[in-house]
Design an enzyme around this catalytic site. Structure first.
Site, PDB file in Angstrom:
ATOM      1  N   THR A  23       0.837  -1.315   0.055  1.00  9.52           N
ATOM      2  CA  THR A  23       0.056   0.031   0.113  1.00  9.52           C
ATOM      3  C   THR A  23       0.877   1.322   0.151  1.00  9.52           C
ATOM      4  O   THR A  23       0.591   2.100  -0.409  1.00  9.52           O
ATOM      5  CB  THR A  23      -0.956   0.105   1.146  1.00  9.52           C
ATOM      6  OG1 THR A  23      -0.245  -0.144   2.498  1.00  9.52           O
ATOM      7  CG2 THR A  23      -1.915  -0.804   1.159  1.00  9.52           C
ATOM      8  N   ARG A  27       9.091  -1.509  -0.568  1.00 13.24           N
ATOM      9  CA  ARG A  27       9.955  -1.286   0.550  1.00 13.24           C
ATOM     10  C   ARG A  27      10.843  -2.604   0.677  1.00 13.24           C
ATOM     11  O   ARG A  27      10.175  -3.563   0.923  1.00 13.24           O
ATOM     12  CB  ARG A  27       9.389  -1.025   1.930  1.00 13.24           C
ATOM     13  CG  ARG A  27       8.885   0.341   1.900  1.00 13.24           C
ATOM     14  CD  ARG A  27       8.482   0.701   3.401  1.00 13.24           C
ATOM     15  NE  ARG A  27       7.361   1.709   3.276  1.00 13.24           N
ATOM     16  CZ  ARG A  27       6.622   1.985   4.272  1.00 13.24           C
ATOM     17  NH1 ARG A  27       6.667   1.538   5.416  1.00 13.24           N
ATOM     18  NH2 ARG A  27       5.628   2.983   3.954  1.00 13.24           N
ATOM     19  N   SER A 117       9.589   5.662   4.507  1.00 12.46           N
ATOM     20  CA  SER A 117       8.797   6.174   5.422  1.00 12.46           C
ATOM     21  C   SER A 117       9.294   5.881   6.877  1.00 12.46           C
ATOM     22  O   SER A 117      10.585   6.520   6.826  1.00 12.46           O
ATOM     23  CB  SER A 117       7.358   5.401   5.666  1.00 12.46           C
ATOM     24  OG  SER A 117       6.724   6.157   6.436  1.00 12.46           O
ATOM     25  N   HIS A 118       8.829   5.652   7.841  1.00 13.57           N
ATOM     26  CA  HIS A 118       9.324   5.522   9.285  1.00 13.57           C
ATOM     27  C   HIS A 118      10.337   4.439   9.667  1.00 13.57           C
ATOM     28  O   HIS A 118      11.079   4.125  10.568  1.00 13.57           O
ATOM     29  CB  HIS A 118       8.359   5.422  10.320  1.00 13.57           C
ATOM     30  CG  HIS A 118       7.408   4.114  10.034  1.00 13.57           C
ATOM     31  ND1 HIS A 118       6.419   4.473   9.020  1.00 13.57           N
ATOM     32  CD2 HIS A 118       7.192   3.126  10.422  1.00 13.57           C
ATOM     33  CE1 HIS A 118       5.801   3.282   8.876  1.00 13.57           C
ATOM     34  NE2 HIS A 118       6.283   2.336   9.711  1.00 13.57           N
ATOM     35  N   LYS A 130       7.957   4.814  -4.184  1.00 18.65           N
ATOM     36  CA  LYS A 130       6.473   4.641  -4.790  1.00 18.65           C
ATOM     37  C   LYS A 130       5.929   5.633  -5.577  1.00 18.65           C
ATOM     38  O   LYS A 130       6.788   6.650  -5.923  1.00 18.65           O
ATOM     39  CB  LYS A 130       5.632   4.852  -3.397  1.00 18.65           C
ATOM     40  CG  LYS A 130       5.737   6.229  -2.945  1.00 18.65           C
ATOM     41  CD  LYS A 130       4.829   6.241  -1.551  1.00 18.65           C
ATOM     42  CE  LYS A 130       5.246   7.763  -0.686  1.00 18.65           C
ATOM     43  NZ  LYS A 130       4.085   7.845   0.267  1.00 18.65           N
ATOM     44  N   ASP A 281       8.033  11.733  10.828  1.00 16.16           N
ATOM     45  CA  ASP A 281       8.661  10.602  10.697  1.00 16.16           C
ATOM     46  C   ASP A 281       9.775  10.647   9.446  1.00 16.16           C
ATOM     47  O   ASP A 281       9.851  12.116   8.753  1.00 16.16           O
ATOM     48  CB  ASP A 281       7.669   9.320  10.223  1.00 16.16           C
ATOM     49  CG  ASP A 281       6.950   9.471   9.054  1.00 16.16           C
ATOM     50  OD1 ASP A 281       6.830  10.786   8.566  1.00 16.16           O
ATOM     51  OD2 ASP A 281       6.793   8.626   8.345  1.00 16.16           O
ATOM     52  N   ASP A 283       9.653  10.535   6.000  1.00 16.70           N
ATOM     53  CA  ASP A 283       9.233  11.081   4.972  1.00 16.70           C
ATOM     54  C   ASP A 283       8.438  12.120   5.189  1.00 16.70           C
ATOM     55  O   ASP A 283       7.889  13.014   4.190  1.00 16.70           O
ATOM     56  CB  ASP A 283       8.680  10.012   3.773  1.00 16.70           C
ATOM     57  CG  ASP A 283       7.398   9.263   4.480  1.00 16.70           C
ATOM     58  OD1 ASP A 283       7.208   9.279   5.632  1.00 16.70           O
ATOM     59  OD2 ASP A 283       6.530   9.086   3.391  1.00 16.70           O
ATOM     60  N   ASP A 285       5.233  12.411   6.751  1.00 17.49           N
ATOM     61  CA  ASP A 285       3.810  12.284   6.597  1.00 17.49           C
ATOM     62  C   ASP A 285       3.333  12.207   7.883  1.00 17.49           C
ATOM     63  O   ASP A 285       1.748  12.240   8.162  1.00 17.49           O
ATOM     64  CB  ASP A 285       3.191  11.207   5.450  1.00 17.49           C
ATOM     65  CG  ASP A 285       3.863  10.100   5.515  1.00 17.49           C
ATOM     66  OD1 ASP A 285       4.785   9.736   6.577  1.00 17.49           O
ATOM     67  OD2 ASP A 285       3.212   9.111   4.612  1.00 17.49           O
ATOM     68  N   ARG A 286       3.977  11.331   8.824  1.00 21.63           N
ATOM     69  CA  ARG A 286       3.431  11.175  10.138  1.00 21.63           C
ATOM     70  C   ARG A 286       3.520  12.466  11.160  1.00 21.63           C
ATOM     71  O   ARG A 286       4.448  13.077  10.828  1.00 21.63           O
ATOM     72  CB  ARG A 286       4.006   9.810  10.558  1.00 21.63           C
ATOM     73  CG  ARG A 286       3.670   8.783   9.910  1.00 21.63           C
ATOM     74  CD  ARG A 286       4.040   7.450  10.635  1.00 21.63           C
ATOM     75  NE  ARG A 286       3.682   6.282  10.257  1.00 21.63           N
ATOM     76  CZ  ARG A 286       3.625   5.177  10.540  1.00 21.63           C
ATOM     77  NH1 ARG A 286       4.143   4.751  11.560  1.00 21.63           N
ATOM     78  NH2 ARG A 286       2.919   3.908   9.823  1.00 21.63           N
ATOM     79  N   GLU A 368      -5.240   5.915  13.377  1.00 24.05           N
ATOM     80  CA  GLU A 368      -4.429   6.111  14.689  1.00 24.05           C
ATOM     81  C   GLU A 368      -2.904   5.991  14.797  1.00 24.05           C
ATOM     82  O   GLU A 368      -2.421   6.169  15.441  1.00 24.05           O
ATOM     83  CB  GLU A 368      -4.850   4.770  15.523  1.00 24.05           C
ATOM     84  CG  GLU A 368      -5.095   3.401  14.670  1.00 24.05           C
ATOM     85  CD  GLU A 368      -3.739   2.911  14.425  1.00 24.05           C
ATOM     86  OE1 GLU A 368      -3.024   3.085  15.392  1.00 24.05           O
ATOM     87  OE2 GLU A 368      -3.378   2.285  13.365  1.00 24.05           O
ATOM     88  N   LYS A 380      -0.936  11.942   3.749  1.00 27.50           N
ATOM     89  CA  LYS A 380      -1.155  12.480   5.144  1.00 27.50           C
ATOM     90  C   LYS A 380      -0.033  13.483   5.302  1.00 27.50           C
ATOM     91  O   LYS A 380       1.142  13.549   4.703  1.00 27.50           O
ATOM     92  CB  LYS A 380      -1.137  11.207   6.333  1.00 27.50           C
ATOM     93  CG  LYS A 380       0.064  10.541   6.242  1.00 27.50           C
ATOM     94  CD  LYS A 380      -0.106   9.195   7.042  1.00 27.50           C
ATOM     95  CE  LYS A 380       1.026   7.952   6.831  1.00 27.50           C
ATOM     96  NZ  LYS A 380       0.397   6.885   6.665  1.00 27.50           N
TER      97      LYS A 380
HETATM   98  C1  G1P Z   1       0.868   1.045   9.086  1.00 26.94           C
HETATM   99  C2  G1P Z   1      -0.368   1.757   9.658  1.00 26.94           C
HETATM  100  C3  G1P Z   1      -1.406   2.410   8.708  1.00 26.94           C
HETATM  101  C4  G1P Z   1      -0.485   3.338   7.710  1.00 26.94           C
HETATM  102  C5  G1P Z   1       0.594   2.792   7.063  1.00 26.94           C
HETATM  103  C6  G1P Z   1       1.418   3.419   6.252  1.00 26.94           C
HETATM  104  O1  G1P Z   1       0.166  -0.007   8.373  1.00 26.94           O
HETATM  105  O2  G1P Z   1      -0.995   1.204  10.597  1.00 26.94           O
HETATM  106  O3  G1P Z   1      -2.366   2.934   9.555  1.00 26.94           O
HETATM  107  O4  G1P Z   1      -1.552   3.743   6.564  1.00 26.94           O
HETATM  108  O5  G1P Z   1       1.420   2.009   8.024  1.00 26.94           O
HETATM  109  O6  G1P Z   1       2.024   4.587   6.935  1.00 26.94           O
HETATM  110  P1  G1P Z   1       0.379  -1.601   8.866  1.00 26.94           P
HETATM  111  O7  G1P Z   1       1.523  -1.786   9.200  1.00 26.94           O
HETATM  112  O8  G1P Z   1      -0.636  -1.503  10.333  1.00 26.94           O
HETATM  113  O9  G1P Z   1      -0.363  -2.286   7.800  1.00 26.94           O
HETATM  114 ZN    ZN Z   2       5.722   8.245   6.301  1.00 25.49          ZN
END
Ligand code: G1P
Ligand code: ZN
Length: 547
Positions: A23, A27, A117-118, A130, A281, A283, A285-286, A368, A380
């Site tokens: 999604t 990675r 990302s993180h 991406k 984070d 990149d 977005d968090r 969340e 985000k």
């Molecule tokens: C996690 C977060 C989800 C977020 C995603 C990408 O995914 O729970 O809310 O959209 O990272 O930042 P998960 O590892 O739970 O599938």
């Molecule tokens: Zn991120």
């Protein structure tokens, strides 16, 4: 394959079977991306399936190790694949929300963002890529599927033999007929923020001696936060900590939560510490938002934002609805209901919000997992959330804790916690979820830990815009009084399985609004473990991370 590309620039390669973007893109460990032709095959699969020839493309990343090398490769491939104009953030930097902003502003056909990302960065850590579509948002599944299918059969790619662009020099360059513009990574984003928020009021708040601290975690938001918070809004130098992007994020884990943003948390828990703290984070977005000795859950943050949105310049008179991911607490639903606005519940992952935002059905949305955003971009946005909060504080001139107390007194407090069991075997993760799903029909009416189960289901989402159905998005157990336990497996891990169990309960008794979430939710936590047979199946008696 692009017939028009110069065959002299074609490099033969063989397909890798594992380039399936999740999604949040593809990675992998950095070394995977460094394997010969690995990155190139994935990028060519984008060019082969997306109409980018003759178009504008945006390119940038979070500054992690290999960012600059990958940008050089992608720029040369863009030239060989007939891209007309390439916009690259100076130094190769673009936060994810800024990339979304730039794609939209310059009407690009899409963007390629380099980030995991993180996840930690460095030669032994993670890298990612991406593709974002013309709306500025993560590519829909139809696009990522097409890229994946192409990457499975690809036999070669096109790359210009010329030198890669000089990333540190702002302004125009060219490569084999493709125009390259090295743009200020912050300027367009800053301009958008100015349109949304009352910079004058925030500047006055900061000028009055209000102290804040922003932890950029040595990732991409450093330059953005320094420019916006310090240079424009007048916060003193040093307000932004860990502000220089480093290829390995200083060895840290750039995830804004209580466990990883320790320097920030320590500062905010001092009696005379800053009044407001935030982190973002890898990149950008968090976001995590803190007051002095006060942690705001992301679910509560979204609810507070919605409650104040009409008073924020960019949203006044145009708040039309909200959305939250399924495991996000019901706090925002209560605000939406009070404001007579629709509130959508979507599966986890930002892409589901994209349709609602594009269709003009929601203004604010959030998860969340420290993600909050709005219709200003299609990702985000960490710093946006920070500015939203600063605008609220500038209007209200009370502490974060007072804002929370007032919010809970009005709407009730949704106590919330998430327990993660990381590093389970894939089999154990699958078995736990399968057993839960099998038990769904028999659960209603059962009592566990003194709680009676009212309803249980496996969340399915019918997209109100395109009517598509996303099934099996997580098991929901409903107990009395709006209490819930939710189970799902992480979709973003790079090895094994991570089980996430989310627990929440709304408390309205004014005497019970200052409790400790783990204590208030103790019975739900016990129920959550018991029903899922976590220990029996995985051997784990405790979660690895509690947020
Ligand atoms: C996690 C977060 C989800 C977020 C995603 C990408 O995914 O729970 O809310 O959209 O990272 O930042 P998960 O590892 O739970 O599938
Ligand atoms: Zn991120």
């Amino acid at each position: 394959m692009n017939a028009a590309a110069n065959p002299a620039h074609r490099v033969a390669s063989t397909a890798f079977g594992d380039q399936k973007p999740g999604t949040s893109g593809l990675r992998k460990k950095t070394v995977e991306f460094q394997r010969p032709h690995y990155l190139e095959n994935f990028v060519q699969s984008i060019f082969d399936t997306q109409p980018l020839r003759g178009e504008t493309l945006v390119l940038g990343g979070d500054g992690r190790y290999y960012n600059d090398v990958a940008i050089g490769i992608i720029a040369r491939m863009a030239a060989a694949n007939g891209v007309a104009r390439l916009l690259i953030g100076q130094h190769g930097w673009l936060s994810t929300p800024a990339a979304s902003c730039v794609i939209r502003k310059y009407q690009a056909a899409g963007g390629i963002i380099l980030s995991a990302s993180h996840n930690p960065g460095g030669p032994d850590a993670d890298f990612g890529i991406k593709f974002n579509a013309a709306n500025g948002g993560p590519a829909p599944e139809s696009v990522t599927d097409a890229i994946f299918r192409r990457s499975q059969v690809i036999e070669g790619y096109f790359i210009d033999p010329g030198a890669p662009p000089v990333l540190d020099r702002a302004g125009g360059q060219s490569l084999a007929g493709m125009k390259i513009e090295i743009i200020d990574p912050v300027a367009d984003y800053l301009e958008l923020m100015r349109q949304l928020f009352d910079f004058k009021a925030i500047g006055e708040l900061i000028g009055s001696g209000f102290r804040l601290c922003f932890d950029a975690m040595h990732a991409i938001t450093g330059p953005y936060a320094k420019a916006i918070l310090e240079d424009v809004l007048g916060a003193p130098a040093g307000t932004v900590i860990n502000g220089d992007p480093l290829p390995d994020f200083g060895g840290g884990h750039p995830d804004p939560n209580l466990a990883h943003a320790q320097a920030l948390v320590a500062a905010l828990w001092q009696a005379d510490g800053p009044e407001f703290g935030a982190a973002s984070d890898g990149d950008g977005d968090r976001n995590m938002v803190l007051g002095r000795r006060c942690y705001v859950t992301p679910s509560d943050s979204l609810a507070v934002m919605l409650a104040h949105a009409e008073r924020i310049p960019g949203y006044a008179g145009r708040v039309i609805g909200a959305a939250r991911s399924m495991p996000t607490s019901l706090a925002v639903d209560r605000v939406a209901q009070a404001l007579n606005l629709p509130c959508y519940e979507t599966p986890t992952g930002w892409k589901y919000f994209g349709n609602l935002l594009d269709a003009g059905k929601v203004s604010l949305c959030g998860e969340e997992s420290f993600g909050t955003g709005s219709d200003h971009v299609r990702e985000k946005d960490g710093l946006w959330a920070v500015l939203f909060w600063l605008n609220i504080l500038a209007l209200r001139r009370v502490s974060v804790q007072e804002i929370m107390n007032e919010h809970w007194a009005r709407f009730g407090r949704d106590y919330y916690t998430r327990h993660d069991y990381e590093g389970l075997s894939s089999e154990a993760g699958a078995q736990i979820m399968a057993a839960l799903r099998e038990s769904l029909a028999s659960l209603p009416g059962q009592e566990h830990q003194g709680l009676r189960i009212e309803k249980a289901d496996d969340f399915a989402y019918r997209d109100p815009v395109d009517d598509s159905l996303s099934a099996a998005q997580g098991v929901r157990i409903f107990l009395g009084d709006g209490a819930r336990v939710v189970y799902r497996l992480s979709g973003t891990g790079t090895s094994g399985a991570t089980l996430r169990i989310y627990m929440e309960r709304c408390v309205r008794d004014p005497q019970a609004l200052a409790g400790d979430p783990q204590a208030v939710l103790g019975d739900l936590v016990a129920l959550g473990r018991e029903l899922a047979q976590v220990e029996e199946i995985s051997g784990r008696s405790a979660p690895s991370v509690i947020t």
